[in-house]
Design a protein around this motif. Structure first.
Motif: not given
Lengths: 421, 465
Positions: A201-217
């Motif tokens: 799920l986290m990968e999907i959220l990152i792929k869909d650009e809802l969150i960044s792959s950078e931890y602190l962004t």
């Protein structure tokens, strides 16, 4: 060959059929029918909370609303054609005999209307049987209970103002996964590790650009709701498909269970007290035959099995009903400082305990309440229309009130002073 | 080659370190579900790990106002209340406190605590959560069940027998037996036979006791008196006798008059009945039932025609959650109980207010658990791996509720143990792991345990619920 469940149109309220039939009763041209359909839809409060008016009147619809209405309209027409409720000849619509009869039934009472529609639908799809069988099969330990837990960050102790970065979402995701694992072990008696699911799920959220792959962004606050609803949908879907092995889309499950709830053969609710999320369980059985008088046969399948609605006899079940009512009342009172408690919450508990539909609950409560008014009951019941102070407006709008003795009621108090229960 | 001699190719590594070893702990000392279960063998949850210092104030009050008071003074307090002063509710440590009090009193039957003025035992009563204890008779049943569980009747039988043997055979000396061994032997007919002591003459000697003279002839201790072979009495006979009693009046007489005389004969001059979660009784009562209950209680404790009411043998201590006094105050007023043991006068001696924990208490509580599980108890580790700041924060985040504190400590230690480099649990670590302990805080009711109809079985005619 039966049609697949997923081919059904996207509307939930069975009243739509009535609204369409009423419109076609008066007009035969599509444009005219649509105009009446729109205002009847408003009149019956369909599409929003059925009991309180939320949206603007039919005259001043926005463009988006109009498109939505048009879509629903077309879907209702298509499904009505399928069940031969109406016919279409050279662009004009007309009611069939079945359609006319349905209107009459609706005017006599919603229940027989709903059961007639159920028969028509079941003859095409057998969707209700599929779901009831699935419920009993997968929810075996709890006689057909499905749990679909949902926990918002707030419910897990995270303040919204604290959720800003990818790391915060990770923490929520971890806590949620752990909570769901606990629920699975507690309610279903299974040990599951959901960490792979969480990661996907986290990968999907990152792929869909809802969150960044950078931890602190930090992510844009506008996306907050979208992210949280992704979590909800993802896990509800996971429960349905991975745990209960439902073969179709989530939306089809929701449409069919909501329709079944209106018919009274399955109960689905998001308001069960002390549980976060949705529960679904059958209030009917599919068996060859039953000796019990508390079941009413409403449909027979080609293989000899029939669908029986659970409808306990008022005379013989009254005492049991009162017992459940009183014990659920005390259960809820425990966490509540006032004598009055939410009738809707009480209803959910009694329906689950007795495995009855909302109609049956309403009928039983009605009978018990009348007995109480005439002094023929060992306990005293008082029902009021008011709301509880702690109920928020949103809760009130979403949760349907209960009709007793001809009036909608919201709160209830029970006094056992008259004797030993 | 025989399989007996084959060795695995993988070797065990003695060097690998236990999960909690680097914190000088044998395992996670905190309970994952911190609710007190008296029957459990796990000391984390059965109330055995207990820091009395935290409840020093409450304990002192009980000691001064109840235990150290001479029982033969008719004005000693017979009914007391421990009232929770915080509205947080469950998990404030009342049950653990009570169980500890129970053990403390029973250790030497309060002889040590009262400077040998009193010899009293204590029993722990917990009413049914489902409302089955709501009638007075239900409550009496619960009291008798607790008496049985405490084995006090066996102790009394042993006492009576020992006294009789000392009279009949002054030459015999049992000084080398421990107390529990004595109780066991003296309740075993085979032991009498092996030691050539006539149990029937012991029995006859017992019956001379002044306290036993006007007991009804069917009281268990007399059974078989006039037969050729007198039966050997055990606690089980008392149990069977009580179960045979059908009328409420008979049960009340048995507990509040006959048993009291029996206990007096066995050298006890009082008993403490610790009633946990008292609100489970009035919660299920109508206002009339509440009043009836209070009336019966008043009659049994203060002014009925029972030996107990005359002597004040049983001292009841009711444990109430905040808000419960309001629930029963009407019944207390109309039954006259309010004059005997007022529930609304907080400055009276019989009311013990159960206070909220403080910052210092949190540290004491955690330290107590940690100490119990230190691998090397001589190494002074204090609160480690928790830092002082972390302990304060745990207290605040859990609203100083004991159960929440313990659960949080459990989760934090569990998490830290899983991270090989984590040496300390400090404020930052807590911040990074918020949400961990919020889960699993379940209310008492749950869909999981709700009683429900099984439709399929019902339709098949095999109804079960």
């Amino acid at each position: 060959m039966k049609k697949p469940l997923s081919s059904v149109r996207k509307f939930y309220f069975l009243d739509y059929f009535y609204v369409l039939l009423k419109s076609i009763e008066k007009f035969s041209e599509q444009d005219q029918i649509f105009e009446l359909f729109k205002s009847l839809k408003q009149e019956h409060r369909l599409g929003e909370s059925k009991y309180k008016k939320l949206t603007a009147d039919a005259q001043n619809l926005s463009r988006v609303q109009l498109v939505k209405y048009q879509y629903t309209f077309e879907k209702v027409i298509a499904e009505s054609l399928e069940y031969d409720l109406i016919i279409q000849e050279s662009g004009k619509f007309q009611l069939t005999e079945i359609g006319k009869k349905l209107i009459e039934q609706y005017n006599d009472g919603f229940e027989s209307f709903a059961i007639s529609l159920f028969k028509l639908m079941e003859s095409k799809y057998e969707a209700f049987r599929y779901i009831i069988d699935l419920l009993y099969k997968s929810g075996k330990a709890k006689s057909g209970l499905f749990i679909l837990p949902v926990y918002s960050p707030l419910q897990l102790g995270f303040d919204r103002s604290e959720i800003k970065t990818t790391k915060d979402i990770w923490r929520y995701s971890e806590a949620l996964g752990k909570k769901l694992e606990q629920d699975i072990s507690k309610y279903l008696g299974e040990q599951r590790n959901l960490s792979t699911g969480s990661k996907t799920l986290m990968e999907i959220l990152i792929k869909d650009e809802l969150i960044s792959s950078e931890y602190l962004t930090e992510f844009s606050p506008i996306k907050y709701n979208a992210i949280i609803s992704r979590f909800r949908d993802y896990w509800v879907k996971y429960f349905l498909q991975e745990i209960y092995h439902y073969e179709y889309y989530l939306t089809s499950f929701e449409i069919w269970t909501y329709r079944a709830k209106q018919i009274g053969i399955i109960h689905a609710t998001e308001f069960y007290p002390y549980f976060n999320g949705k529960i679904v369980y059958p209030t009917a059985v599919v068996v060859k035959t039953t000796e019990s008088k508390d079941f009413q046969k409403i449909y027979t399948y080609s293989d000899g099995y029939s669908l029986f609605l659970h409808k306990p006899d008022i005379e013989t079940s009254q005492n049991q009903f009162v017992d459940f009512l009183v014990s659920a009342y005390y259960d809820l009172r425990r966490t509540n400082r006032s004598y009055f408690i939410s009738l809707a919450a009480l209803k959910e508990m009694v329906c689950y305990n007795m495995k009855i539909s909302e109609y049956v609950f309403q009928e039983l409560l009605d009978a018990v309440y009348r007995a109480n008014l005439s002094g023929n009951l060992k306990i005293k019941i008082s029902l009021e229309v008011d709301r509880l102070p702690e109920e928020t407006k949103a809760m009130y709008l979403k949760q349907e009130p209960v009709m007793v003795d001809g009036r909608f009621r919201n709160i209830i108090a029970i006094d056992v002073a008259r004797g030993d229960r | 080659m025989s399989n007996l001699l084959k060795k695995p190719t993988q070797l065990q590594n003695y060097e690998s370190i236990g999960t909690y070893e680097r914190f000088n702990l044998s395992e996670n000392p905190f309970p994952s579900e911190p609710t007190v279960n008296k029957e459990s063998t796990d000391k984390r949850i059965n109330g055995n790990i207990y820091e009395m210092q935290i409840r020093e104030h409450e304990y002192e009050q009980i000691l001064t106002n109840f235990i150290k008071q001479p029982q033969n003074n008719p004005n000693h307090i017979r009914l007391g209340y421990i009232i929770d002063s915080s509205y947080i509710g469950r998990g404030n440590g009342k049950s653990a406190f009570l169980l500890n009090l129970l053990h403390t009193i029973n250790r030497e039957y309060s002889l040590d605590l009262s400077d040998e003025q009193n010899k009293c035992f204590a029993i722990y009563v917990s009413p049914e959560p489902g409302g089955r204890t709501k009638t007075f008779i239900g409550f009496i049943d619960a009291i008798f069940d607790s008496i049985l569980k405490s084995q006090i009747i066996s102790v009394c039988l042993a006492t009576l027998r020992l006294e009789a043997i000392n009279k009949l055979h002054p030459e015999l000396n049992f000084g080398h037996f421990s107390e529990s061994e004595l109780v066991q032997h003296l309740n075993d007919p085979a032991w009498f036979e092996n030691n050539s002591i006539s149990s029937s003459s012991v029995q006859s000697e017992i019956l001379n006791d002044v306290h036993l003279q006007d007991l009804p002839s069917d009281f268990p201790i007399f059974s078989g008196r006039n037969t050729f072979y007198p039966t050997f009495m055990t606690q089980k006979d008392f149990e069977n006798y009580f179960r045979e009693l059908k009328k409420p009046k008979e049960k009340i007489d048995f507990i509040f008059t006959h048993l009291v005389k029996f206990f007096l004969a066995a050298n006890f001059n009082g008993a403490y009945v610790l009633v946990d979660d008292f609100e489970r009784i009035p919660d299920f009562q109508s206002s009339r039932q509440k009043k009836d209950f209070a009336l019966e209680l008043r009659s049994c404790l203060f002014d009925g025609y029972y030996t107990n009411a005359k002597l004040g043998f049983y001292n009841l201590i009711l444990v109430l959650h905040a808000g419960v006094p309001r629930l029963i105050s009407d019944a207390w007023a109309s039954s006259g109980m309010e004059n005997r043991a007022p529930i609304n006068q907080l400055n009276y001696k019989h009311i013990i207010s159960f206070e909220k924990l403080t910052k210092e208490h949190v540290a004491l509580l955690l330290k107590k658990y940690l100490t119990e599980y230190r691998i090397d108890p001589n190494k002074s580790d204090g609160l480690s791996p928790f830092t002082e700041g972390a302990v304060h924060q745990i207290g605040e985040l859990s609203e100083f509720n004991a159960a929440k504190i313990l659960r949080m400590a459990y989760e934090l230690l569990e998490k830290a143990a899983g991270i090989p480099t984590q040496k300390l649990i400090d404020e930052n670590f807590i911040l990074d792991n918020r949400g961990l302990w919020e889960t699993g805080d379940e209310p008492e009711h749950n869909i999981d345990i709700a009683k429900t109809t099984d439709l399929l079985s019902k339709a098949m005619g095999q109804e079960k619920e």
